[in-house]
Design an enzyme around this catalytic site. Structure first.
Site, PDB file in Angstrom:
ATOM      1  N   CYS A   1     -25.705  15.821  -7.989  1.00 43.44           N
ATOM      2  CA  CYS A   1     -25.422  16.348  -9.463  1.00 43.44           C
ATOM      3  C   CYS A   1     -23.945  16.802  -9.359  1.00 43.44           C
ATOM      4  O   CYS A   1     -23.174  16.763  -8.770  1.00 43.44           O
ATOM      5  CB  CYS A   1     -26.097  17.637  -9.258  1.00 43.44           C
ATOM      6  SG  CYS A   1     -26.092  18.676 -10.809  1.00 43.44           S
TER       7      CYS A   1
ATOM      8  N   HIS B   1     -28.256  20.160  -4.131  1.00 46.53           N
ATOM      9  CA  HIS B   1     -28.954  21.113  -4.479  1.00 46.53           C
ATOM     10  C   HIS B   1     -30.438  20.576  -5.340  1.00 46.53           C
ATOM     11  O   HIS B   1     -30.766  21.397  -5.969  1.00 46.53           O
ATOM     12  CB  HIS B   1     -28.274  22.205  -5.248  1.00 46.53           C
ATOM     13  CG  HIS B   1     -27.728  21.584  -6.264  1.00 46.53           C
ATOM     14  ND1 HIS B   1     -26.519  20.839  -6.396  1.00 46.53           N
ATOM     15  CD2 HIS B   1     -28.019  21.704  -7.570  1.00 46.53           C
ATOM     16  CE1 HIS B   1     -26.134  20.680  -7.392  1.00 46.53           C
ATOM     17  NE2 HIS B   1     -27.261  20.961  -8.555  1.00 46.53           N
TER      18      HIS B   1
ATOM     19  N   CYS C   1     -33.045  19.812 -10.259  1.00 47.73           N
ATOM     20  CA  CYS C   1     -31.881  20.367 -11.130  1.00 47.73           C
ATOM     21  C   CYS C   1     -31.530  19.843 -12.464  1.00 47.73           C
ATOM     22  O   CYS C   1     -31.964  20.287 -13.475  1.00 47.73           O
ATOM     23  CB  CYS C   1     -30.502  20.259 -10.124  1.00 47.73           C
ATOM     24  SG  CYS C   1     -29.267  21.117 -11.278  1.00 47.73           S
TER      25      CYS C   1
HETATM   26 ZN   LIG Z   1     -27.366  20.451 -10.272  1.00 52.75          ZN
END
Ligand SMILES: [Zn+2]
Ligand SMILES: [Zn+2]
Length: 363
Positions: free
Chosen positions: A41, A63, A163
């Site tokens: 990300c 994450h 995410c």
């Molecule tokens: Zn993220």
């Protein structure tokens, strides 16, 4: 004791190093997760670049993970060994004012696991980013971090829900609650921006304008549902949006970049009277935005969106169903697949704007 391999960031602006690490057995309220896939990300990259200096180092980054529960600690009631899970980086306490009102994404009590890994040999402690640390082959996470999903959901696609997809799709359907037949502009055609485009399409918006500086990304945005594109390196995006909406601006304008000031201001200017401006991008710490005191005078709403107002135990399953029924495109999102050892190549691909999303796959 679990042994794992994890990609550790020791110093800002330096490559990650893949290390042999150890984790303790899961304690009360925690589970051991064997990681199967992790998205890469933009937030990980912010941390690498030193834009979020408050994140402690050294840390196993990542994450946006999905995996399998391999062991449960004492007192865990909602998960069992063998469950397939998506990891949330905002695990809710379930009891504070925000949680009880249905907004666990802004829970007042940080319930992220505090478990640290240790370097094999030296015993030096290493943080697991956001209590997830999905660039590691195993992680120990708090119970509300791991959300069980259908076992026929592929892990690579599932990880993205952890995410980027939830942040973007949720910003459109949860935070803004985009209405059918409306107009939408999305600044930024990265993983989150393209997810906002998808969320707006799913919600029934009929005009979706994607704004970016790279033509290849604008092309991708079209595949995810953008009806119009604006290259902001070639023309003023606010003027272009006004032109495309009969001079009115859009009902909803999303900032999904989070790097510099300008698009934050432009999203307000591109919003029509009584429309909504939604700031999704997680800006570098210390970035300020200056707006006119009259900027929202015509009853515009300016709202931030944290994690797409996602309630993981409600929304993850919804996004899985939207994927399985073909409404949420995730296969097309995964531009490149890498092994853990290639983690720095994944950041290179991101820096060059080559990917919608890269995914690290563990054996
Ligand atoms: Zn993220
Ligand atoms: Zn709470």
């Amino acid at each position: 004791m679990a042994s794992l391999r994890g990609a550790v960031l020791y110093e800002h602006k330096k490559p990650l190093k893949v290390e042999e690490l150890e984790l303790p057995d899961p304690g009360p309220g925690h589970v051991l997760v064997k990681m199967m896939a992790s998205g890469v990300c933009h937030s990980d990259w912010h941390i690498v670049k030193g834009e979020w200096p408050s994140v402690p180092l050294p840390s196993v980054l990542g994450h946006e993970g999905a995996g399998i529960v391999e062991a449960i600690g004492p007192g865990v009631t909602t998960l069992k060994r063998g469950d397939h899970v998506i990891l949330s980086w905002m695990p809710q306490c379930g009891l504070c004012e925000m949680c009880v009102k249905g907004f666990p994404q802004v829970c007042n009590n940080d319930r992220r696991g505090q478990v640290k890994a240790k370097l094999k040999g030296s015993g030096k402690e290493v943080f697991m980013l956001a209590g997830v640390g999905s660039f590691g082959s195993y992680s120990i996470v708090s119970e509300p971090t791991a959300v069980a999903i259908d076992k026929d959901m592929p892990f690579a696609q599932a990880s993205l829900i952890g995410c980027g997809v939830s942040t973007g799709v949720g910003a459109a359907i949860n935070t803004a609650q985009v209405q059918p037949g409306t107009t939408v502009a999305v600044f930024g055609a990265g993983g989150v921006g393209m997810s906002v485009v998808q969320g707006a399409r799913i919600a029934g918006a009929t005009q979706i304008i994607s704004v970016d500086m790279l033509d290849n990304k604008l092309q991708m945005a079209k595949e995810f549902g953008a009806t119009h594109t604006v290259n902001s390196s070639k023309e003023d995006p606010v003027e272009a949006i006004k032109r495309l909406t009969g001079g009115q601006g859009v009902h909803y304008a999303f900032e999904a970049i989070g790097l510099v000031e300008k698009p934050f201001v432009q999203t307000i200017d591109a919003t029509r009277h009584r429309g909504m401006t939604i700031w999704v991008g997680h800006a570098p710490e210390g970035l300020n935005v200056t707006i006119s005191a009259r900027a929202v005078l015509y009853e515009k709403t300016l709202i931030g969106s944290m994690y797409g107002s996602t309630r993981p135990h409600v929304d993850f399953a919804r996004y899985v169903q939207l994927y399985k029924t073909g409404k949420l495109k995730l296969d097309e999102f995964i531009t490149k697949r890498f092994t853990l050892n290639q983690v720095n190549d994944a950041f290179d691909a991101m820096a060059k704007g080559q990917v919608a999303r890269s995914v690290l796959l563990f054996e």
